[in-house]
Scaffold this motif. Structure first.
Motif, PDB file in Angstrom:
ATOM      1  N   MET A 149       0.826  -1.205   0.000  1.00  0.00           N
ATOM      2  CA  MET A 149       0.000   0.000   0.000  1.00  0.00           C
ATOM      3  C   MET A 149       0.862   1.259   0.000  1.00  0.00           C
ATOM      4  N   ARG A 150       1.968   1.215   0.734  1.00  0.00           N
ATOM      5  CA  ARG A 150       2.865   2.375   0.792  1.00  0.00           C
ATOM      6  C   ARG A 150       3.648   2.551  -0.507  1.00  0.00           C
ATOM      7  N   LEU A 151       3.934   1.452  -1.191  1.00  0.00           N
ATOM      8  CA  LEU A 151       4.694   1.517  -2.439  1.00  0.00           C
ATOM      9  C   LEU A 151       3.853   2.020  -3.608  1.00  0.00           C
ATOM     10  N   GLY A 152       2.565   1.709  -3.585  1.00  0.00           N
ATOM     11  CA  GLY A 152       1.703   2.032  -4.712  1.00  0.00           C
ATOM     12  C   GLY A 152       1.269   3.478  -4.755  1.00  0.00           C
ATOM     13  N   ARG A 153       0.473   3.805  -5.784  1.00  0.00           N
ATOM     14  CA  ARG A 153      -0.047   5.157  -5.960  1.00  0.00           C
ATOM     15  C   ARG A 153      -1.462   5.243  -5.410  1.00  0.00           C
ATOM     16  N   ALA A 216       1.897  -9.969 -14.036  1.00  0.00           N
ATOM     17  CA  ALA A 216       2.840  -9.043 -13.407  1.00  0.00           C
ATOM     18  C   ALA A 216       3.643  -8.280 -14.452  1.00  0.00           C
ATOM     19  N   TYR A 217       4.056  -8.991 -15.499  1.00  0.00           N
ATOM     20  CA  TYR A 217       4.823  -8.348 -16.578  1.00  0.00           C
ATOM     21  C   TYR A 217       3.992  -7.275 -17.270  1.00  0.00           C
ATOM     22  N   LEU A 218       2.722  -7.575 -17.544  1.00  0.00           N
ATOM     23  CA  LEU A 218       1.846  -6.625 -18.223  1.00  0.00           C
ATOM     24  C   LEU A 218       1.473  -5.454 -17.317  1.00  0.00           C
ATOM     25  N   ALA A 219       1.175  -5.757 -16.039  1.00  0.00           N
ATOM     26  CA  ALA A 219       0.792  -4.694 -15.106  1.00  0.00           C
ATOM     27  C   ALA A 219       1.961  -3.774 -14.796  1.00  0.00           C
ATOM     28  N   GLY A 220       3.187  -4.286 -14.903  1.00  0.00           N
ATOM     29  CA  GLY A 220       4.360  -3.472 -14.615  1.00  0.00           C
ATOM     30  C   GLY A 220       4.918  -2.745 -15.821  1.00  0.00           C
ATOM     31  N   ASN A 221       4.248  -2.897 -16.969  1.00  0.00           N
ATOM     32  CA  ASN A 221       4.681  -2.228 -18.196  1.00  0.00           C
ATOM     33  C   ASN A 221       3.646  -1.178 -18.575  1.00  0.00           C
ATOM     34  N   ALA A 222       4.048   0.090 -18.619  1.00  0.00           N
ATOM     35  CA  ALA A 222       3.114   1.193 -18.853  1.00  0.00           C
ATOM     36  C   ALA A 222       2.416   1.071 -20.207  1.00  0.00           C
ATOM     37  N   ASN A 231      -4.730  -1.745 -14.600  1.00  0.00           N
ATOM     38  CA  ASN A 231      -4.027  -0.769 -13.764  1.00  0.00           C
ATOM     39  C   ASN A 231      -2.521  -0.982 -13.809  1.00  0.00           C
ATOM     40  N   TYR A 232      -1.812   0.100 -14.059  1.00  0.00           N
ATOM     41  CA  TYR A 232      -0.341   0.064 -14.104  1.00  0.00           C
ATOM     42  C   TYR A 232       0.207   0.162 -12.689  1.00  0.00           C
ATOM     43  N   VAL A 233       1.024  -0.810 -12.303  1.00  0.00           N
ATOM     44  CA  VAL A 233       1.661  -0.810 -10.982  1.00  0.00           C
ATOM     45  C   VAL A 233       3.162  -0.874 -11.223  1.00  0.00           C
ATOM     46  N   ALA A 234       3.805   0.267 -11.139  1.00  0.00           N
ATOM     47  CA  ALA A 234       5.233   0.363 -11.456  1.00  0.00           C
ATOM     48  C   ALA A 234       6.066  -0.561 -10.580  1.00  0.00           C
ATOM     49  N   SER A 279       0.293 -13.030  -2.351  1.00  0.00           N
ATOM     50  CA  SER A 279       0.974 -11.734  -2.242  1.00  0.00           C
ATOM     51  C   SER A 279       1.210 -11.106  -3.614  1.00  0.00           C
ATOM     52  N   ILE A 280       1.503 -11.915  -4.632  1.00  0.00           N
ATOM     53  CA  ILE A 280       1.674 -11.372  -5.979  1.00  0.00           C
ATOM     54  C   ILE A 280       0.345 -10.828  -6.500  1.00  0.00           C
ATOM     55  N   ALA A 281      -0.748 -11.557  -6.241  1.00  0.00           N
ATOM     56  CA  ALA A 281      -2.066 -11.092  -6.678  1.00  0.00           C
ATOM     57  C   ALA A 281      -2.410  -9.749  -6.051  1.00  0.00           C
ATOM     58  N   VAL A 282      -2.091  -9.578  -4.778  1.00  0.00           N
ATOM     59  CA  VAL A 282      -2.345  -8.306  -4.095  1.00  0.00           C
ATOM     60  C   VAL A 282      -1.455  -7.210  -4.665  1.00  0.00           C
ATOM     61  N   ALA A 283      -0.194  -7.531  -4.934  1.00  0.00           N
ATOM     62  CA  ALA A 283       0.751  -6.537  -5.439  1.00  0.00           C
ATOM     63  C   ALA A 283       0.336  -5.997  -6.802  1.00  0.00           C
ATOM     64  N   VAL A 284      -0.165  -6.871  -7.687  1.00  0.00           N
ATOM     65  CA  VAL A 284      -0.510  -6.447  -9.055  1.00  0.00           C
ATOM     66  C   VAL A 284      -1.984  -6.066  -9.181  1.00  0.00           C
ATOM     67  N   LYS A 285      -2.717  -6.029  -8.056  1.00  0.00           N
ATOM     68  CA  LYS A 285      -4.113  -5.607  -8.023  1.00  0.00           C
ATOM     69  C   LYS A 285      -5.029  -6.547  -8.818  1.00  0.00           C
ATOM     70  N   HIS A 286      -4.786  -7.842  -8.698  1.00  0.00           N
ATOM     71  CA  HIS A 286      -5.618  -8.834  -9.370  1.00  0.00           C
ATOM     72  C   HIS A 286      -6.088  -9.879  -8.362  1.00  0.00           C
TER      73      HIS A 286
END
Length: 360
Positions: A149-153, A216-222, A231-234, A279-286
């Motif tokens: 939560m702190r890392l995200g936007r 994760a690859y797609l969500a982390g690529n703008a 949703n883009y998660v840098a 944890s990966i699902a939570v990180a990438v918002k899926h």
């Protein structure tokens, strides 16, 4: 190794490939598999020597399982070793998401290891006290979700994203930490319940890992996230490398876990891998997509909940035995039939989950 190889990119252009997540993910798959292939027999021999009678087999379970007496457990140590070595070699060490997910994986793995240790040493099915185990898992998962939560936007970092819709999300605020922790703990224990037959849990885990590696690859690529309108998660793209490491280590482990298994995964592996997926699902918002891709794990967990609830309220059982894979054993399905059919279900669910990326 990641930075050491990139240093050569200035003088040797070919080394630029180490900048690409896709190349390093492939390297992680190969490294994880080779590590477990090479060191697996040594780990199995040592666990068999130290455990003696191995994992206790339930006498009230399917009678066909009694032939598995003496098979060592804690095979998750093989997977975790390959996973960690491969991730440290190929992932970007400056990426916080990698370290957070690794911390959850190893934290849950330690809880599972202690549970396995108690079962083996006491030759009993009663391991770690249930409430204490869940409390520790929630603390680990809650800390990870707070970090995400702190890392995200804002406000995305504390929101629940709804699949199929472009801009609909539910703002949870600080409740997101509790919600996310529930997802991670639920995933860990769902995979744990699925690990009841030779090869049953590891292949669906690999399928889910491959699916979330792509997400994760797609969500982390703008560019890709904008095209797919997800949703883009840098920074989350680097989690693809970790998923690749799981895929490789899982392939190596399956070599020894295929029926008849030379080693069981145990809580050491199932809790760790389930916690990692959560944890990966939570990180990438899926988070919701996890329930689709990991639908087999959900089915196993729900079957236990339904069975326990029904028996307490009515004194009757819905299934012949829970989790549901034992129900089919009691109906006369052979172990290979159940395992392979459940693998097929996992593939179909993974395809359904990945389809949500384009259905907006």
């Amino acid at each position: 190794m990641f930075y050491w190889l990139i240093d050569f990119a200035g003088t040797i252009p070919a080394f630029n490939v180490f900048r690409y997540i896709t190349f390093r993910t492939g390297g992680a798959v190969v490294t994880g598999a080779l590590f477990v292939f090479l060191f697996g027999p040594w780990i199995i021999d040592n666990l068999r020597l130290r455990q003696g009678k191995g994992q206790p087999i339930r006498t009230d379970g399917p009678q066909s399982h009694l032939v598995k007496v003496g098979t060592p457990t804690m095979g998750g140590l093989m997977i975790l070793s390959g996973l960690v070595v491969s991730t440290l070699l190929w992932a970007n060490p400056r990426n916080p998401y990698v370290w957070i997910v690794l911390a959850v994986t190893l934290g849950f793995g330690f809880v599972g290891f202690y549970d396995d240790y108690l079962k083996v040493t006491k030759q009993s099915h009663k391991g770690f006290a249930g409430r204490t185990r869940l409390l520790i898992e929630f603390i680990i998962a809650g800390a990870a979700c707070y970090a995400f939560m702190r890392l995200g936007r804002d406000p995305l970092s504390s929101s629940l994203v709804i699949p199929f819709f472009k801009e609909i999300s539910i703002k949870l605020g600080w409740f997101f930490v509790i919600f996310g922790a529930f997802i991670v703990v639920g995933a860990g224990n769902a995979v744990n319940l699925t690990d009841g037959l030779d090869g049953l849990a590891i292949v669906p885990v690999m399928i889910a890992s491959a699916s979330f590696g792509l997400i994760a690859y797609l969500a982390g690529n703008a560019v890709f996230s904008d095209y797919l309108q997800i949703n883009y998660v840098a920074g989350t793209g680097e989690l693809s490398v970790l998923c690749g490491a799981v895929l490789g280590a899982g392939l190596g482990f399956l070599w020894f876990n295929a029926p008849p298994a030379s080693i069981f995964m145990g809580d050491t592996g199932s809790l760790a891998l389930g916690g990692m997926l959560g944890s990966i699902a939570v990180a990438v918002k899926h988070e919701i997509v996890l329930a689709v891709i990991g639908g087999l794990f959900v089915l196993e967990a729900v079957s236990v909940i339904v069975q326990v609830t029904s028996f307490k309220l009515t004194g009757k059982r819905v299934f012949r035995m829970a989790p549901i894979h034992h129900h089919f054993e009691q109906k006369g399905w052979t172990e290979p039939q159940i395992v392979i059919r459940f693998w097929i279900i996992s593939v179909m669910l993974a395809l359904a989950g990945l389809a949500t990326l384009k259905l907006r």
